[in-house]
Structures are given as structure tokens and as C-alpha cells.
Design a protein around this motif. Sequence first.
Motif, short mmCIF file in Angstrom:
data_model
loop_
_atom_site.label_atom_id
_atom_site.label_comp_id
_atom_site.label_asym_id
_atom_site.label_seq_id
_atom_site.Cartn_x
_atom_site.Cartn_y
_atom_site.Cartn_z
N ALA A 97 0.84 -1.21 0.00
CA ALA A 97 0.00 0.00 0.00
C ALA A 97 0.87 1.25 0.00
O ALA A 97 0.56 2.23 -0.69
CB ALA A 97 -0.93 -0.02 1.21
N ALA A 98 1.97 1.21 0.75
CA ALA A 98 2.86 2.38 0.80
C ALA A 98 3.46 2.66 -0.57
O ALA A 98 3.47 3.81 -1.04
CB ALA A 98 3.96 2.15 1.84
N PHE A 99 3.95 1.61 -1.25
CA PHE A 99 4.53 1.80 -2.59
C PHE A 99 3.47 2.31 -3.57
O PHE A 99 3.75 3.15 -4.43
CB PHE A 99 5.14 0.50 -3.10
N THR A 100 2.26 1.78 -3.45
CA THR A 100 1.19 2.22 -4.36
C THR A 100 0.88 3.69 -4.13
O THR A 100 0.69 4.46 -5.09
CB THR A 100 -0.08 1.37 -4.13
N LEU A 101 0.84 4.08 -2.87
CA LEU A 101 0.60 5.49 -2.55
C LEU A 101 1.69 6.38 -3.14
O LEU A 101 1.41 7.44 -3.73
CB LEU A 101 0.54 5.66 -1.03
N VAL A 102 2.96 5.93 -3.02
CA VAL A 102 4.07 6.70 -3.58
C VAL A 102 3.92 6.82 -5.10
O VAL A 102 4.07 7.90 -5.68
CB VAL A 102 5.43 6.05 -3.23
N ALA A 103 3.59 5.69 -5.75
CA ALA A 103 3.44 5.71 -7.21
C ALA A 103 2.31 6.65 -7.63
O ALA A 103 2.45 7.42 -8.58
CB ALA A 103 3.18 4.30 -7.72
N LEU A 104 1.19 6.61 -6.91
CA LEU A 104 0.06 7.47 -7.24
C LEU A 104 0.41 8.95 -7.03
O LEU A 104 0.14 9.80 -7.89
CB LEU A 104 -1.16 7.11 -6.39
N ALA A 105 1.04 9.26 -5.89
CA ALA A 105 1.33 10.65 -5.57
C ALA A 105 2.38 11.23 -6.52
O ALA A 105 2.23 12.34 -7.04
CB ALA A 105 1.81 10.77 -4.12
N THR A 106 3.47 10.46 -6.78
CA THR A 106 4.51 10.99 -7.66
C THR A 106 4.01 11.06 -9.10
O THR A 106 4.37 11.98 -9.84
CB THR A 106 5.78 10.12 -7.61
N GLY A 107 3.16 10.11 -9.49
CA GLY A 107 2.59 10.15 -10.82
C GLY A 107 1.72 11.39 -11.01
O GLY A 107 1.75 12.05 -12.05
#
Lengths: 245, 71
Positions: A97-107
Motif C-alpha cells: 500500500a505504501a509503494f502504491t501510494l508513492v506511485a500514485l502521488a509521484t505520478g
Amino acid sequence: MHRFANPGRFQRLATRVLPWLKGLTALSFLAGLYLALLASPPDYQQGETVRIMYVHVPAAWMALFAYLLLGLASASSLIWRHPLADIAAQALSPIGAAFTLVALATGSLWGKPMWGTYWVWDARLTSFLLLFFLYLGHMALLDAFDDRNRGRRSAAVLALVGLVNLPIIKFSVDWWNTLHQPASITRMDGPSIDPSMLWPLLTMAVAFHLFLLTALLERMRTLLMEARLRAQRQARFEAMQAEQG
Amino acid sequence: MMEETAFGAFLAMGGYAEFVWPAYGVTGLVLLAIWLDGYRRRRAVERALQRLARDGSGQDAQGRDTGRNDA
């Protein structure tokens, strides 16, 4: 007996390798940051925003990789009832979930200057948001029942059903018209990216892999200790009841 | 003076500072948060195990009740 022997061996192994893994993770992040922020050129089209790629793409890879591992762990948990598989699944969903959040936010932060919007409901972004909710759902289901085994089984079933989303995410950029660019690394004809940008990306990818592995082992070790604590409390409780009764 | 300008240019990120730095910031914060959460949980269970081995009170170092199975 092997049910207990394996977690015990895992525990000893994890305790021994974790300090090394932590050091390696820190070093590779330093190298990755140096290459990504200082030693690599701006892109001729995207300018300095290309540097967002060096965190966005590895985070997205790890978000998918963690889900693949979650699916494998859930399958082994349901089929073979291996205790380490349960523990691995439980440890994986917050990390994923943390990695997904990072990917969504940076994207999103990359999308604004490049596409003119932080968010669009296109296939890639929507399926990735679904990945985030699958992780959250997995975490919620684990805690949703008084009977821990029921929670584990429901969470495992959700994780397996959610595997369908992985190919959808991967091929969303080919199957549908999306703003998101298609893959430039994992192509049949080799990566279509300049070496000056490939190196920082790969170094960061190594750092993210090491972080995933370190966080996973650390959490699994903690969950095993929590199980031991529960077992000891239960034993003590039963001993006290036997005294009273 | 030259270094200051170079550093200023680095910070400005070719005019994209408001996107590049938050991207690295949010990455660092989220990874730090997940790591800290794991670290705190490990410390808590280690303390509870030590305490249980010592006196079996079923309470953690702060004296909070931590176990539903305790009498």
C-alpha cells in the motif's frame, strides 16, 4: 513439528541478514539519489521533471511486485496452510500500500506539468487506484473477524481475486487509449531509454527492491514475535484457570 | 558565488521545483513512515515479551494492558 521449525529457522536467518540488508538499502538509496538528482541530465522533452521518473517507476514496480508476492503467499496459505505464508501476506499489504501510494502521488505530481492535470480517470490510473484499495481491503479483512483464521482466509481470497488486476494494470496502456505512456523498459525489443537515464532508474530500482525485502523481513519477524507473545499469554491464562478450577 | 548560483539552479529544477521536490519528499516520507511503523511494532512486541518473561503482567513498558487473554 516442521510447522514450528521453519518459522524458527526463518527468525534466526532474518535476524542475521537484516543489519546487512539495512546497510545495503541505505547505500543504494544514496547512490540512486546521487544519480537521479545530480549525475543525470534533464530530458530533452520533459526537462527536469524526468527526475520524478526515478522514484515513480520503481515505486510502481514495487507496488505490482508486492502484490504478486501477496498473491503467491495467499495461495500457499490457502493450499498448504504454511504459517510463514500467512505471515508474509500479512506483512506485505501495508508495504505494498505504501509503494502504491508513492506511485500514485509521484505520478500525480508528474502529470500536472506534463499532461496539465493531477488526475484523469483513465485505465492505468484507475486500475492503479484499485490496487491501492485492494491492499487496504486486505489489511481491513485481516482485522475484521474475531476468529483470526477466518480473517486470514477471507483476506487471502480477496488477494487472489485481486490478481486479475495485475495484467489489467500492465496492459492498460496498450489496450486502452490512455494519457499514460507505454512501457519503455520491459519491451520485446529492449529498453527504449538512454543509458544516462537507465542507470539512475536501475539503481533506484535496486534500492526499492532492497527496501521491500528489508521491510518485509522486519515485519515478518515482528509478526512471528507477536504470535509467540499470544501463545505465551494463552498458556499463562490456561495455567491460571487450571489453578483456579 | 558561482556555487550559490549552481545550487540555486539545482533547487529551481528548471522551473519544475514545485513538482520534483514534493515527489521526492512524499516518497521519502511514506517510506520513512512504513519503516518507522514496523520498527515501533517490533520494539513494542520485544518489550512485551521481555516483560512477560520477567513477571507475566501482560502489560507493556507504559503499563498499558496489551493482552485480551490476561485475567
